[in-house]
Design a protein around this motif. Structure first.
Motif, PDB file in Angstrom:
ATOM      1  N   THR A  14      11.193   2.703  -6.166  1.00 44.41           N
ATOM      2  CA  THR A  14      11.761   3.700  -5.260  1.00 44.41           C
ATOM      3  C   THR A  14      10.663   4.566  -4.643  1.00 44.41           C
ATOM      4  OG1 THR A  14      13.803   3.751  -6.550  1.00 44.41           O
ATOM      5  CG2 THR A  14      13.406   5.601  -5.081  1.00 44.41           C
ATOM      6  N   LEU A  15       9.705   4.982  -5.440  1.00 41.05           N
ATOM      7  CA  LEU A  15       8.594   5.785  -4.923  1.00 41.05           C
ATOM      8  C   LEU A  15       7.736   4.984  -3.945  1.00 41.05           C
ATOM      9  CD1 LEU A  15       7.489   7.770  -8.086  1.00 41.05           C
ATOM     10  CD2 LEU A  15       8.676   8.640  -6.064  1.00 41.05           C
ATOM     11  N   SER A  18       9.637   4.787  -0.721  1.00 39.12           N
ATOM     12  CA  SER A  18       9.624   6.102  -0.085  1.00 39.12           C
ATOM     13  C   SER A  18       8.288   6.368   0.600  1.00 39.12           C
ATOM     14  CB  SER A  18       9.906   7.182  -1.134  1.00 39.12           C
ATOM     15  OG  SER A  18       9.782   8.457  -0.576  1.00 39.12           O
ATOM     16  N   ASN A  19       7.201   6.008  -0.050  1.00 39.77           N
ATOM     17  CA  ASN A  19       5.880   6.183   0.546  1.00 39.77           C
ATOM     18  C   ASN A  19       5.707   5.322   1.797  1.00 39.77           C
ATOM     19  OD1 ASN A  19       5.101   8.071  -1.331  1.00 39.77           O
ATOM     20  ND2 ASN A  19       4.159   6.572  -2.687  1.00 39.77           N
ATOM     21  N   THR A  20       6.256   4.112   1.789  1.00 42.01           N
ATOM     22  CA  THR A  20       6.187   3.240   2.957  1.00 42.01           C
ATOM     23  C   THR A  20       6.943   3.855   4.127  1.00 42.01           C
ATOM     24  OG1 THR A  20       6.017   1.277   1.575  1.00 42.01           O
ATOM     25  CG2 THR A  20       6.721   0.941   3.841  1.00 42.01           C
ATOM     26  N   VAL A  21       8.132   4.335   3.875  1.00 45.55           N
ATOM     27  CA  VAL A  21       8.937   4.959   4.934  1.00 45.55           C
ATOM     28  C   VAL A  21       8.235   6.209   5.453  1.00 45.55           C
ATOM     29  CG1 VAL A  21      11.100   6.165   5.406  1.00 45.55           C
ATOM     30  CG2 VAL A  21      11.122   4.017   4.142  1.00 45.55           C
ATOM     31  N   GLN A  22       7.700   7.018   4.567  1.00 43.13           N
ATOM     32  CA  GLN A  22       7.003   8.229   4.981  1.00 43.13           C
ATOM     33  C   GLN A  22       5.796   7.878   5.857  1.00 43.13           C
ATOM     34  OE1 GLN A  22       5.619  10.706   1.800  1.00 43.13           O
ATOM     35  NE2 GLN A  22       5.085  12.379   3.163  1.00 43.13           N
TER      36      GLN A  22
END
Length: 55
Positions: A14-15, A18-22
């Protein structure tokens, strides 16, 4: 205790997602002028609203 490795793997994935999307949201290469528009850009110049460039 048996669920702990599964939960850890879930959090790790999940992290990473999330980092990829950010990272994609921060990237502004396809935006006009190479940056995200300001809040009032469309109000200031309504005849030329911003759009994302596509290849």
């Amino acid at each position: 205790m048996a669920m702990l490795p599964i939960f850890y793997d879930f959090i790790e994935r999940t992290l990473a997602a999330s980092n990829t999307v950010q990272g994609e949201l921060v990237s502004s290469a396809g935006l006009p002028g190479g940056h995200w528009p300001g809040i009032n850009d469309r109000i200031i110049n309504p005849s030329r609203p911003w759009v994302v460039a596509t290849d």
